[in-house]
Design a protein around this motif. Structure first.
Motif, PDB file in Angstrom:
ATOM      1  N   UNK A   6       0.671  -1.620   0.015  1.00  0.00           N
ATOM      2  CA  UNK A   6      -0.310   0.554  -0.196  1.00  0.00           C
ATOM      3  C   UNK A   6       0.928   1.685   0.260  1.00  0.00           C
ATOM      4  N   UNK A   7       0.777   2.356  -0.553  1.00  0.00           N
ATOM      5  CA  UNK A   7       1.005   3.604  -1.293  1.00  0.00           C
ATOM      6  C   UNK A   7       0.442   4.457  -0.856  1.00  0.00           C
ATOM      7  N   UNK A   8      -0.797   4.695  -0.391  1.00  0.00           N
ATOM      8  CA  UNK A   8      -1.615   6.423  -0.020  1.00  0.00           C
ATOM      9  C   UNK A   8      -2.674   6.247   0.531  1.00  0.00           C
ATOM     10  N   UNK A   9      -3.772   5.915   1.273  1.00  0.00           N
ATOM     11  CA  UNK A   9      -4.983   6.368   2.020  1.00  0.00           C
ATOM     12  C   UNK A   9      -4.887   5.046   3.079  1.00  0.00           C
ATOM     13  N   UNK A  10      -4.141   3.941   2.581  1.00  0.00           N
ATOM     14  CA  UNK A  10      -3.954   2.739   3.889  1.00  0.00           C
ATOM     15  C   UNK A  10      -2.953   2.700   4.048  1.00  0.00           C
ATOM     16  N   UNK A  11      -2.207   3.939   3.522  1.00  0.00           N
ATOM     17  CA  UNK A  11      -0.561   3.883   4.922  1.00  0.00           C
ATOM     18  C   UNK A  11      -1.234   3.925   6.207  1.00  0.00           C
ATOM     19  N   UNK A  12      -0.613   3.528   7.779  1.00  0.00           N
ATOM     20  CA  UNK A  12      -0.379   3.760   8.969  1.00  0.00           C
ATOM     21  C   UNK A  12      -0.780   5.896   8.919  1.00  0.00           C
ATOM     22  N   UNK A  33       9.177   0.488  -8.076  1.00  0.00           N
ATOM     23  CA  UNK A  33       9.304   0.860  -9.042  1.00  0.00           C
ATOM     24  C   UNK A  33       8.655   1.529  -9.555  1.00  0.00           C
ATOM     25  N   UNK A  34       8.659   3.016  -9.581  1.00  0.00           N
ATOM     26  CA  UNK A  34       6.740   3.892  -9.962  1.00  0.00           C
ATOM     27  C   UNK A  34       6.866   4.457 -10.148  1.00  0.00           C
ATOM     28  N   UNK A  35       5.924   5.278 -10.878  1.00  0.00           N
ATOM     29  CA  UNK A  35       5.693   6.795 -10.458  1.00  0.00           C
ATOM     30  C   UNK A  35       4.966   7.261  -9.889  1.00  0.00           C
ATOM     31  N   UNK A  36       4.670   8.179  -8.729  1.00  0.00           N
ATOM     32  CA  UNK A  36       3.284   8.345  -7.962  1.00  0.00           C
ATOM     33  C   UNK A  36       2.967   9.915  -8.410  1.00  0.00           C
ATOM     34  N   UNK A  37       1.155   9.924  -8.385  1.00  0.00           N
ATOM     35  CA  UNK A  37       0.699  11.098  -8.976  1.00  0.00           C
ATOM     36  C   UNK A  37      -0.339  11.125  -7.477  1.00  0.00           C
ATOM     37  N   UNK A  38      -0.684  12.999  -7.672  1.00  0.00           N
ATOM     38  CA  UNK A  38      -1.060  13.181  -6.659  1.00  0.00           C
ATOM     39  C   UNK A  38      -2.471  13.116  -8.011  1.00  0.00           C
ATOM     40  N   UNK A  42      -8.139  13.297  -3.451  1.00  0.00           N
ATOM     41  CA  UNK A  42      -7.475  13.444  -1.906  1.00  0.00           C
ATOM     42  C   UNK A  42      -6.646  11.786  -1.723  1.00  0.00           C
ATOM     43  N   UNK A  43      -6.359  10.971  -2.763  1.00  0.00           N
ATOM     44  CA  UNK A  43      -5.778   9.900  -2.885  1.00  0.00           C
ATOM     45  C   UNK A  43      -4.760   9.968  -4.528  1.00  0.00           C
ATOM     46  N   UNK A  44      -3.550   9.366  -3.902  1.00  0.00           N
ATOM     47  CA  UNK A  44      -2.736   8.923  -4.980  1.00  0.00           C
ATOM     48  C   UNK A  44      -3.415   7.931  -6.083  1.00  0.00           C
ATOM     49  N   UNK A 115      -3.354  15.397 -13.078  1.00  0.00           N
ATOM     50  CA  UNK A 115      -2.586  15.234 -11.934  1.00  0.00           C
ATOM     51  C   UNK A 115      -1.423  15.669 -11.651  1.00  0.00           C
ATOM     52  N   UNK A 116      -1.233  15.567 -10.186  1.00  0.00           N
ATOM     53  CA  UNK A 116       0.421  16.523  -9.987  1.00  0.00           C
ATOM     54  C   UNK A 116       0.861  15.191  -9.355  1.00  0.00           C
ATOM     55  N   UNK A 117       2.573  15.546  -9.867  1.00  0.00           N
ATOM     56  CA  UNK A 117       3.588  14.052 -10.117  1.00  0.00           C
ATOM     57  C   UNK A 117       3.714  14.231  -8.562  1.00  0.00           C
TER      58      UNK A 117
END
Length: 130
Positions: A6-12, A33-38, A42-44, A115-117
């Protein structure tokens, strides 16, 4: 039991983290490996690419995975109504590599345009700096 990255809203500390309260935290520090966007909603969104995206790995039941599927608007492989696709990928931790499920954002072009990187690849740090 399955592993879930998990990398977004499910994180601690994030607002959907209680959904994984029954799961077992396997790795507090993990990355793919990857690219994350807003997404601006309210979530990535995670997409394939050159970069590092930070998150956590949980061991959860099949039932819990179905709950997360619903949260992520995942209706099955390549379903036309999916917001995300659930995939299996290699996750790196300080202890080594594991294979886990995660969710890739489906509409890559929309994400890149609207989105915004997130340069750091860390959603929690990004949200806390806003």
């Amino acid at each position: 039991m399955v592993l879930l990255f998990v990398y977004g809203s499910l994180r601690q500390g994030m607002y959907n983290a209680p959904l994984l309260r029954r799961g077992r935290l396997v790795a507090k520090e993990a990355w793919v490996n990857g690219v994350l966007y807003d997404t601006g909603e309210g979530y990535p969104g995670l997409i394939a690419g050159e970069g590092r995206v930070w998150g956590e790995v949980y061991q959860i039941t099949q039932q819990e995975l179905r709950w997360v599927d619903r949260l992520e608007d995942y209706n099955g492989p390549n379903h036309p109504d999916n917001l995300y696709e659930r995939i299996s990928l290699k996750v790196r931790t300080p202890e080594g590599e594991q294979t886990a499920y995660t969710y890739y954002y489906r509409d890559v072009e929309r994400l890149k345009q609207k989105g915004k990187k997130v340069a750091s690849g860390d959603w929690v740090a990004y949200v806390n700096m806003k």
